[in-house]
Design a protein around this motif. Structure first.
Motif, mmCIF file in Angstrom:
data_model
loop_
_atom_site.group_PDB
_atom_site.id
_atom_site.type_symbol
_atom_site.label_atom_id
_atom_site.label_comp_id
_atom_site.label_asym_id
_atom_site.label_seq_id
_atom_site.Cartn_x
_atom_site.Cartn_y
_atom_site.Cartn_z
ATOM 1 N N GLN A 65 49.430 25.005 34.196
ATOM 2 C CA GLN A 65 49.286 26.398 34.612
ATOM 3 C C GLN A 65 48.413 27.182 33.633
ATOM 4 O O GLN A 65 47.600 28.009 34.046
ATOM 5 N N GLN A 66 48.570 26.915 32.338
ATOM 6 C CA GLN A 66 47.730 27.584 31.342
ATOM 7 C C GLN A 66 46.266 27.194 31.517
ATOM 8 O O GLN A 66 45.370 28.031 31.374
ATOM 9 N N ALA A 67 46.024 25.933 31.834
ATOM 10 C CA ALA A 67 44.649 25.487 32.067
ATOM 11 C C ALA A 67 44.063 26.162 33.308
ATOM 12 O O ALA A 67 42.893 26.570 33.305
ATOM 13 N N GLN A 68 44.877 26.297 34.337
ATOM 14 C CA GLN A 68 44.406 26.962 35.558
ATOM 15 C C GLN A 68 44.113 28.440 35.288
ATOM 16 O O GLN A 68 43.106 28.971 35.749
ATOM 17 N N LEU A 69 44.959 29.102 34.511
ATOM 18 C CA LEU A 69 44.734 30.500 34.165
ATOM 19 C C LEU A 69 43.464 30.645 33.312
ATOM 20 O O LEU A 69 42.665 31.566 33.518
ATOM 21 N N ALA A 70 43.253 29.737 32.386
ATOM 22 C CA ALA A 70 42.034 29.770 31.565
ATOM 23 C C ALA A 70 40.791 29.588 32.444
ATOM 24 O O ALA A 70 39.768 30.260 32.232
ATOM 25 N N PHE A 71 40.889 28.716 33.433
ATOM 26 C CA PHE A 71 39.769 28.507 34.361
ATOM 27 C C PHE A 71 39.470 29.789 35.138
ATOM 28 O O PHE A 71 38.305 30.166 35.305
ATOM 29 N N LEU A 72 40.522 30.471 35.600
ATOM 30 C CA LEU A 72 40.331 31.719 36.338
ATOM 31 C C LEU A 72 39.694 32.792 35.454
ATOM 32 O O LEU A 72 38.851 33.564 35.908
ATOM 33 N N LYS A 73 40.069 32.813 34.175
ATOM 34 C CA LYS A 73 39.466 33.779 33.247
ATOM 35 C C LYS A 73 37.990 33.476 33.026
ATOM 36 O O LYS A 73 37.187 34.379 32.809
ATOM 37 N N GLN A 74 37.620 32.196 33.075
ATOM 38 C CA GLN A 74 36.210 31.826 32.935
ATOM 39 C C GLN A 74 35.408 32.253 34.159
ATOM 40 O O GLN A 74 34.220 32.533 34.058
ATOM 41 N N LEU A 75 36.050 32.294 35.323
ATOM 42 C CA LEU A 75 35.368 32.725 36.548
ATOM 43 C C LEU A 75 35.109 34.231 36.561
ATOM 44 O O LEU A 75 34.209 34.695 37.244
ATOM 45 N N GLN A 76 35.910 34.963 35.816
ATOM 46 C CA GLN A 76 35.853 36.420 35.859
ATOM 47 C C GLN A 76 34.444 36.978 35.637
ATOM 48 O O GLN A 76 34.013 37.837 36.399
ATOM 49 N N PRO A 77 33.677 36.534 34.648
ATOM 50 C CA PRO A 77 32.333 37.113 34.471
ATOM 51 C C PRO A 77 31.383 36.805 35.630
ATOM 52 O O PRO A 77 30.414 37.517 35.840
ATOM 53 N N GLN A 78 31.668 35.760 36.413
ATOM 54 C CA GLN A 78 30.782 35.406 37.521
ATOM 55 C C GLN A 78 30.799 36.432 38.641
ATOM 56 O O GLN A 78 29.871 36.492 39.434
ATOM 57 N N HIS A 79 31.873 37.213 38.733
ATOM 58 C CA HIS A 79 31.941 38.133 39.860
ATOM 59 C C HIS A 79 31.303 39.479 39.577
ATOM 60 O O HIS A 79 31.271 40.347 40.441
ATOM 61 N N ASP A 80 30.763 39.679 38.406
ATOM 62 C CA ASP A 80 30.086 40.937 38.110
ATOM 63 C C ASP A 80 28.664 40.879 38.651
ATOM 64 O O ASP A 80 27.924 39.948 38.362
ATOM 65 N N TRP A 81 28.307 41.845 39.443
ATOM 66 C CA TRP A 81 26.928 41.937 39.932
ATOM 67 C C TRP A 81 26.389 43.302 39.591
ATOM 68 O O TRP A 81 26.918 44.307 39.972
ATOM 69 N N GLU A 82 25.332 43.287 38.800
ATOM 70 C CA GLU A 82 24.743 44.509 38.278
ATOM 71 C C GLU A 82 23.501 44.928 39.059
ATOM 72 O O GLU A 82 23.062 46.052 38.966
ATOM 73 N N GLN A 83 22.932 43.999 39.812
ATOM 74 C CA GLN A 83 21.687 44.288 40.498
ATOM 75 C C GLN A 83 21.896 45.297 41.619
ATOM 76 O O GLN A 83 22.999 45.423 42.145
ATOM 77 N N PRO A 84 20.837 45.988 42.011
ATOM 78 C CA PRO A 84 20.948 46.827 43.208
ATOM 79 C C PRO A 84 21.308 45.950 44.411
ATOM 80 O O PRO A 84 20.959 44.769 44.455
ATOM 81 N N ILE A 85 21.991 46.512 45.361
ATOM 82 C CA ILE A 85 22.492 45.743 46.491
ATOM 83 C C ILE A 85 21.363 45.048 47.259
ATOM 84 O O ILE A 85 21.542 43.947 47.764
ATOM 85 N N GLU A 86 20.175 45.653 47.310
ATOM 86 C CA GLU A 86 19.065 45.041 48.038
ATOM 87 C C GLU A 86 18.667 43.702 47.412
ATOM 88 O O GLU A 86 18.307 42.770 48.111
ATOM 89 N N GLU A 87 18.721 43.612 46.085
ATOM 90 C CA GLU A 87 18.322 42.386 45.400
ATOM 91 C C GLU A 87 19.442 41.355 45.363
ATOM 92 O O GLU A 87 19.185 40.156 45.382
ATOM 93 N N SER A 88 20.673 41.798 45.305
ATOM 94 C CA SER A 88 21.780 40.848 45.189
ATOM 95 C C SER A 88 22.273 40.351 46.541
ATOM 96 O O SER A 88 22.968 39.356 46.615
ATOM 97 N N ASN A 89 21.886 41.039 47.608
ATOM 98 C CA ASN A 89 22.361 40.681 48.936
ATOM 99 C C ASN A 89 21.348 39.809 49.666
ATOM 100 O O ASN A 89 20.917 40.118 50.760
ATOM 101 N N VAL A 90 20.958 38.730 49.051
ATOM 102 C CA VAL A 90 20.110 37.742 49.702
ATOM 103 C C VAL A 90 20.882 36.444 49.712
ATOM 104 O O VAL A 90 21.861 36.283 48.992
ATOM 105 N N ALA A 91 20.460 35.507 50.545
ATOM 106 C CA ALA A 91 21.167 34.235 50.637
ATOM 107 C C ALA A 91 21.282 33.606 49.255
ATOM 108 O O ALA A 91 20.291 33.401 48.568
ATOM 109 N N GLY A 92 22.497 33.325 48.828
ATOM 110 C CA GLY A 92 22.725 32.743 47.522
ATOM 111 C C GLY A 92 22.600 33.738 46.384
ATOM 112 O O GLY A 92 22.613 33.359 45.225
ATOM 113 N N GLY A 93 22.473 35.026 46.699
ATOM 114 C CA GLY A 93 22.332 36.052 45.668
ATOM 115 C C GLY A 93 23.632 36.291 44.935
ATOM 116 O O GLY A 93 24.667 35.687 45.211
ATOM 117 N N SER A 94 23.569 37.208 43.995
ATOM 118 C CA SER A 94 24.735 37.439 43.146
ATOM 119 C C SER A 94 25.923 38.013 43.925
ATOM 120 O O SER A 94 27.061 37.828 43.520
#
Length: 179
Positions: A65-94
């Motif tokens: 469970q601790q390993a799974q929680l650590a994995f989820l914490k590593q995913l956390q930075p991936q969900h931040d999208w700073e780009q304007p929506i026009e640039e990030s909303n393309v196929a495979g975009g952020s």
């Protein structure tokens, strides 16, 4: 000549109204994304606090469970999208990457919570966590509805022409994102 002028004026007014409608729908979807982002961050933080070692509960999480929680914490930075929506909303975009990360964190937290001994957790923090989970689901539903309206407005005529001119693209729905 007057009929042509009146027709062009009406077409311009209708195009502007359609544009304003698409812009409002996209803004609603973006606001829902901001709420989803904050709720998933708070849930991950609160779950971590819930499962900290205490005298009354010395080993709340197993090594797995601790390993799974650590994995989820590593995913956390991936969900931040700073780009304007026009640039990030393309196929495979952020935006797609962010939505996939949110889904994975949400499912991981649900899985972890189902395996943790809830009797030993602080009742008030657990209630707060469950409320955040419910808020996340409501925000996800609101986003899904806003995006369905936006996407249908973008795909039909005259919305397709107005959207192309205004650079408003369809947005991904949670269910459409590949994990």
């Amino acid at each position: 000549m007057q009929a042509l002028l009146i027709s062009l004026t009406l077409a311009a007014i209708l195009a502007y109204l359609w544009y304003a409608s698409l812009l409002k729908k996209r803004t609603s979807a973006i606001e829902a994304l901001k709420v989803i982002d904050s709720k998933i961050d708070k849930r991950l933080t609160l779950f971590t606090e819930l499962c900290q070692e205490r005298e009354a509960y010395p080993h709340p999480l197993t090594d797995e469970q601790q390993a799974q929680l650590a994995f989820l914490k590593q995913l956390q930075p991936q969900h931040d999208w700073e780009q304007p929506i026009e640039e990030s909303n393309v196929a495979g975009g952020s935006l797609s990457v962010s939505i996939a990360a949110w889904q994975q964190i949400d499912q991981g937290l649900e899985s972890l919570l189902s395996t943790v001994n809830k009797d030993k957790l602080a009742a008030e923090k657990l209630a707060e966590y469950l409320q955040l989970e419910l808020d996340f689901v409501h925000a996800e539903d609101f986003y899904r509805q806003a995006v369905e309206e936006l996407n249908s407005g973008v795909k039909i005529f005259p919305g397709s022409a107005v959207a192309k001119f205004a650079r408003i693209a369809p947005m991904p729905i949670f269910d459409q994102v590949q994990e």
